[in-house]
Enzyme design. Structure first.
Site, PDB file in Angstrom:
ATOM      1  N   HIS A  30      21.715 -23.980  11.233  1.00 34.21           N
ATOM      2  CA  HIS A  30      22.972 -23.427  11.739  1.00 34.21           C
ATOM      3  C   HIS A  30      22.720 -22.034  12.307  1.00 34.21           C
ATOM      4  O   HIS A  30      22.767 -21.043  11.566  1.00 34.21           O
ATOM      5  CB  HIS A  30      24.002 -23.355  10.610  1.00 34.21           C
ATOM      6  CG  HIS A  30      24.312 -24.680   9.979  1.00 34.21           C
ATOM      7  ND1 HIS A  30      23.441 -25.296   9.111  1.00 34.21           N
ATOM      8  CD2 HIS A  30      25.395 -25.498  10.091  1.00 34.21           C
ATOM      9  CE1 HIS A  30      23.978 -26.448   8.697  1.00 34.21           C
ATOM     10  NE2 HIS A  30      25.164 -26.586   9.278  1.00 34.21           N
ATOM     11  N   HIS A  70      25.835 -22.355   4.859  1.00 31.91           N
ATOM     12  CA  HIS A  70      25.131 -22.991   5.976  1.00 31.91           C
ATOM     13  C   HIS A  70      24.412 -21.959   6.843  1.00 31.91           C
ATOM     14  O   HIS A  70      23.434 -22.274   7.512  1.00 31.91           O
ATOM     15  CB  HIS A  70      26.106 -23.801   6.833  1.00 31.91           C
ATOM     16  CG  HIS A  70      27.283 -23.018   7.318  1.00 31.91           C
ATOM     17  ND1 HIS A  70      28.460 -22.938   6.600  1.00 31.91           N
ATOM     18  CD2 HIS A  70      27.473 -22.275   8.429  1.00 31.91           C
ATOM     19  CE1 HIS A  70      29.321 -22.179   7.263  1.00 31.91           C
ATOM     20  NE2 HIS A  70      28.738 -21.763   8.378  1.00 31.91           N
ATOM     21  N   HIS A 263      27.198 -24.286  16.073  1.00 28.02           N
ATOM     22  CA  HIS A 263      27.332 -24.251  14.616  1.00 28.02           C
ATOM     23  C   HIS A 263      26.149 -24.892  13.898  1.00 28.02           C
ATOM     24  O   HIS A 263      25.410 -24.207  13.203  1.00 28.02           O
ATOM     25  CB  HIS A 263      28.630 -24.937  14.186  1.00 28.02           C
ATOM     26  CG  HIS A 263      28.731 -25.157  12.707  1.00 28.02           C
ATOM     27  ND1 HIS A 263      28.914 -24.129  11.810  1.00 28.02           N
ATOM     28  CD2 HIS A 263      28.630 -26.299  11.964  1.00 28.02           C
ATOM     29  CE1 HIS A 263      28.939 -24.624  10.576  1.00 28.02           C
ATOM     30  NE2 HIS A 263      28.771 -25.934  10.646  1.00 28.02           N
ATOM     31  N   GLU A 406      41.792 -25.609 -12.634  1.00 29.42           N
ATOM     32  CA  GLU A 406      40.540 -26.044 -13.248  1.00 29.42           C
ATOM     33  C   GLU A 406      39.330 -25.722 -12.370  1.00 29.42           C
ATOM     34  O   GLU A 406      38.278 -25.303 -12.870  1.00 29.42           O
ATOM     35  CB  GLU A 406      40.572 -27.557 -13.524  1.00 29.42           C
ATOM     36  CG  GLU A 406      41.627 -27.995 -14.507  1.00 29.42           C
ATOM     37  CD  GLU A 406      42.963 -28.314 -13.848  1.00 29.42           C
ATOM     38  OE1 GLU A 406      43.863 -28.804 -14.550  1.00 29.42           O
ATOM     39  OE2 GLU A 406      43.092 -28.075 -12.625  1.00 29.42           O
ATOM     40  N   ASP A 464      50.469 -40.442 -23.641  1.00 28.92           N
ATOM     41  CA  ASP A 464      50.439 -39.911 -22.280  1.00 28.92           C
ATOM     42  C   ASP A 464      49.946 -40.934 -21.268  1.00 28.92           C
ATOM     43  O   ASP A 464      50.109 -40.754 -20.067  1.00 28.92           O
ATOM     44  CB  ASP A 464      49.566 -38.650 -22.214  1.00 28.92           C
ATOM     45  CG  ASP A 464      50.336 -37.414 -22.660  1.00 28.92           C
ATOM     46  OD1 ASP A 464      51.576 -37.491 -22.752  1.00 28.92           O
ATOM     47  OD2 ASP A 464      49.700 -36.379 -22.917  1.00 28.92           O
ATOM     48  N   HIS A 468      46.252 -39.879 -18.054  1.00 25.88           N
ATOM     49  CA  HIS A 468      45.632 -38.811 -18.830  1.00 25.88           C
ATOM     50  C   HIS A 468      44.525 -39.308 -19.761  1.00 25.88           C
ATOM     51  O   HIS A 468      43.898 -38.501 -20.454  1.00 25.88           O
ATOM     52  CB  HIS A 468      46.694 -38.074 -19.658  1.00 25.88           C
ATOM     53  CG  HIS A 468      47.530 -37.128 -18.865  1.00 25.88           C
ATOM     54  ND1 HIS A 468      48.212 -37.506 -17.727  1.00 25.88           N
ATOM     55  CD2 HIS A 468      47.781 -35.799 -19.024  1.00 25.88           C
ATOM     56  CE1 HIS A 468      48.861 -36.462 -17.234  1.00 25.88           C
ATOM     57  NE2 HIS A 468      48.616 -35.407 -17.999  1.00 25.88           N
TER      58      HIS A 468
END
Length: 651
Positions: A30, A70, A263, A406, A464, A468
């Site tokens: 790149h 990159h 690119h 998360e 649940d 889950h």
């Protein structure tokens, strides 16, 4: 070349053409981003950052993270020119087998690379963890007149980095936490692989970052070093993290400038020659004028910076000897003495609760232990007693509230552990390990000792329901090279699982824990977890083996009793960690799981993967259901009777 301006221009172009030539020689890579952002790389490494090419791991160095991984040749070129152990021959071997210049930067492989990057969004998010570590260590150890922890984290991010959701999660936290020593440069080239960025990216990015609580600045021309210097000065004066939008031109100076064709592919011989003419670069491929090497060489300056810090550290030691000793211990990654025996448990307990009890004992003994949860603290049991919340106002707090983020949590934990001075862990439900999987994979690639606490590990979650209840997750995590997965069967095994995780220096560990209470195993037996698998219950001359993990170990024990009543001689093996078990000598593994004995595996998850240990599996090759967990187990065939029948059929 006697004028400073000319020498600067020559140095910037040396970075550009080392990148161009390396990509051209490799016929892969790149070139566009390095050509555009060479002025920034020059400015940071030659003027702005305090770093020591002779010691890339100097603790008080400024960190640079190439989130746009990159563009790796930009980093390799400037590391080579400033004196890191990265030879011109290595640049010529860009993207080749065994070189120090892989296609994307790899931590631990190339001197001076702080973070493995390439998957977009990961670099900037991990950098939040680096900046957080600096803020926390400074709050804990600096004293009036003694700033022994004092450095910045710089990031070069692309449009793609800022499109990825993880960067938004992490940037939001950086603003909330007031990480003022985090400075991000956005390579605003307005080009993506598909074409102009406005095909899919039309938001006001600076307004978004202001909403996150960042200072935002703009530099209209990536070649304007004075404007870049001024922006960096303003960034250092603010109490917020800073995003600097730098308007650049991908493939600067080439016929492919401002085109996506600059690119991800070599420019091609004709375009390279045209670029040399356009930028006035008469030198052959990989030729760098000696005056550039002399100008860019930072080895003497870097040594002087580190020696000045060492002298400051000596003065600090005279005034604060205990703090000094503690800082050095933590920077070296040395563990304090840990408890060798588990606490007393007197009744069945969920392994998530046993993990919390273990943390209560570890936290006072390990001031470097730093943890958090993705908004599931009461469920994950990840906040030890007395562990105060971290905040902008309380940087000494050791508990991190990540919110429902998360993915950012995983990347930030990696950054904390990469920085040094901390052992960081974080919790969520096992089913949501999918949300942070790219960060988990990079932890394994970088061999970062991050501890991931995954609770609510099976259909034992109950009401649940299947959204889950993790089914495929255990095996999918075991498929990840370098990740140790430990699913303890009881409270005592859980204690030893933490021992393994914290003593492990090279690689992440996933602790997989139950929601429901499980019976206790004899503590002296549970110690076998330290070897990954062990004989829990045996018979003289066994005719068959039941091997199980986690809560299903107790099903195996009950099934063994049923079979014993019929005169069957059955061994039960607890196998909490495939990876740790495989690290044991072959003779030990054969003694625990003899190859010739009929073996049944029991685990409330997919059966795929158990063939290495068992001829038959009581598993779950479907999703779970919503109901009280004892009923879910019974209806899906996880009963002592069902396990006993399955082994009898095998025998």
């Amino acid at each position: 070349m006697t004028e400073t301006k000319d020498l600067v221009t020559l140095s910037v172009n040396a970075i550009r053409f080392l990148a161009v030539d390396a990509v051209e020689k490799a016929k892969s890579g790149h070139p566009g981003m390095p050509m555009a952002m060479a002025p920034l790389a020059y400015l940071l490494y030659r003027e702005v950052m305090r770093h020591n090419p002779l010691n890339p791991s100097w603790p008080n160095r400024d960190r640079f993270v190439l989130s746009a991984g990159h563009g790796s040749m930009l980093l390799y070129a400037v590391l080579h020119l400033t004196g890191y152990d990265l030879s011109l021959e290595e640049l010529k071997r860009f993207r080749q087998w065994g070189s120090k210049t892989p296609g994307h930067p790899e931590y631990g492989h190339t001197p001076g690379v702080e973070v493995t990057t390439g998957p977009l969004g990961q670099g900037i998010s991990t950098a939040v963890g680096l900046a957080l570590a600096e803020k926390k260590l400074a709050a804990e150890f600096n004293r009036p007149g003694h700033r022994v922890v004092d450095h910045y984290t710089y990031v070069l991010a692309s449009d793609g980095d800022l499109m990825e959701g993880v960067s938004g999660e992490a940037s939001s936290l950086a603003g909330t936490w007031g990480l003022s020593k985090l400075i991000v440069f956005w390579d605003d080239n307005r080009i993506s692989i598909d074409g102009p960025t406005d095909l899919a990216f039309t938001e006001d990015v600076l307004a978004r970052y202001r909403a996150y609580g960042w200072q935002t600045l703009r530099v209209e021309d990536a070649n304007d070093l004075e404007a870049l210097r001024h922006a960096i000065k303003l960034a250092k004066l603010d109490e917020r993290p800073t995003l600097i939008a730098v308007r650049s031109h991908i493939g600067f100076g080439s016929p492919k400038q401002d085109s996506h064709k600059a690119h991800g592919e070599p420019l091609g011989p004709e375009a390279v020659e045209a670029t040399r003419r356009n930028l006035g670069w008469p030198y052959a491929p990989f030729e760098v004028p000696e005056e550039v090497y002399r100008h860019m060489d930072l080895r003497a300056q870097g040594r002087a910076w580190e020696e000045a810090w060492e002298r400051a550290l000596e003065a600090y030691a005279r005034e604060y000897p205990e703090l000094h000793a503690e800082l050095l211990r933590r920077l070296k990654g040395e563990l304090p003495p840990l408890l060798q025996e588990p606490p007393a448990f007197d009744k069945p307990v969920a392994t998530r609760a046993a993990s919390g009890r273990t943390l209560d004992l570890l936290a006072p003994r390990m001031p470097e232990l730093l943890g958090g949860s993705a908004d599931l603290t009461p469920s994950n049991n990840t906040q030890a007693q007395g562990m105060a919340d971290f905040s902008r106002e309380n940087p000494l707090g050791r508990y991190l509230h990540f919110g429902v983020r998360e993915h950012a949590m995983g990347a930030i934990l990696n950054g904390l552990n990469l920085h040094g001075g901390f052992r960081a862990y974080g919790g969520t439900f096992l089913v949501f390990s999918d949300y942070l999987r790219p960060a988990l994979r990079l932890a394994a690639l970088m061999e970062t000792p991050t501890v991931f606490v995954f609770t609510h590990d099976s259909i034992g979650l109950g009401e649940d329901g299947p959204t889950h209840q993790p089914v495929e997750h255990l095996m999918s995590l075991r498929a990840m090279p370098g990740l140790w997965v430990i699913r303890p069967a009881d409270a005592h095994e859980t204690f030893y699982a933490w021992q393994v995780a914290l003593r492990r220096r090279e690689g992440p560990t996933a602790l997989v824990l139950t929601r429901q209470a499980v019976p206790l195993l004899p503590p002296e037996k549970a110690r076998g977890l330290l070897r990954g698998g062990y004989v829990l219950a045996d018979a003289e001359d066994p005719e068959g083996v039941i091997v199980a993990t986690g809560s299903e170990v107790h099903l195996a024990l009950e099934a063994r009793e049923l079979l014993a009543a019929k005169g069957r001689r059955v061994r039960v093996v607890s196998l909490p960690s495939f990876e740790l078990f495989e690290a044991q000598p072959a003779e030990y593994r054969r003694a625990v799981l003899p190859p010739g004995l009929p073996t049944l595996a029991v685990e409330a998850g997919v059966s795929l993967g158990w063939a290495r240990y068992a001829q038959k599996v009581v598993g779950l090759d479907r999703y779970g259901a919503s109901a009280p967990y004892p009923e879910v187990y019974e209806r899906l065939g996880f009963t002592p009777e069902g396990v006993a029948e399955a082994l009898e059929a095998l025998l």
